[in-house]
Design an enzyme around this catalytic site. Structure first.
Site: not given
Length: 212
Positions: A65, A110, A148, A180
């Protein structure tokens, strides 16, 4: 001195950038004390071992799980007395349980200027493919706190990178990393460990007065 845990899944180029910055004394208030990999074959593990950084492997598939995986991850982080988690190409879902336990203490890099080309499905080369398909003239990278919402956490630092004629996704990816990502991630880690980052109403401010 704060303990930093870096979570990885692949080659570990961002991990190497952090290690190099640490060796140059650019993260004076923090130290990478643990590397956690979701992939036992990740080259990032070799980078960590070469730098004498303890490693551990946690594979999501070995846990029945998500809750069991979360518990194991939190236990490893707690045993390491972790103050900051850095996601450096980590391809396993970070659950709400972990995010709550480390609110505004998890940072991610990112490869775009958020809010462009981010969110679900935008990772790796997909980000650069989308940027080139859209014809943008400037892209870049963003370091942000994790919440979240996928790529939706408070933005810490951003750096723009020019798109050049003839770029392929692979060429653009490399330029974004070199110009970057490898600069922003160590800087964000240093700012966090120096206590210079503050989050108010979802916006990050940097305490310049605390700079030595």
């Amino acid at each position: 001195m704060l303990n930093i845990a870096v979570l990885v899944s692949g080659g570990g180029t961002n991990l190497q950038a952090l290690i190099n910055a640490q060796d140059r004394g650019e993260i004076p208030d923090g130290r990478i004390t643990l590397v956690v990999s979701s992939n036992p074959g990740a080259y990032a593990l070799q980078r960590a071992e070469k730098a004498n950084i303890p490693t551990t492997v946690l594979r999501r598939r070995t846990f029945a799980r998500q809750e069991d995986y979360d518990t194991a991850l939190l236990q490893v982080l707690d045993q390491n007395h972790t103050s900051l988690i850095i996601l450096a190409g980590f391809m396993t879902i970070i659950s709400e349980q972990v995010i709550r336990a480390y609110r505004n203490r998890i940072i991610n890099i990112h490869p775009s200027l958020i809010p462009s080309f981010c969110g679900e499905g935008f990772y790796g080369l997909h980000v650069h493919e989308a940027a080139l398909a859209r014809g943008v003239k400037v892209t870049g990278a963003t370091v942000h706190f994790v919440n979240e919402i996928c790529d939706g956490g408070p933005i810490i630092l951003q750096k723009a990178v020019a798109v050049q004629s003839g770029d392929t996704p692979e060429i653009l990816q490399r330029r974004v990393m070199e110009q970057a990502e490898w600069k922003l991630l160590p800087k964000a880690a240093a700012l966090f460990c120096a206590g210079r980052l503050h989050v108010t109403n979802g916006v990050v401010t940097i305490d310049e007065e605390a700079e030595a």
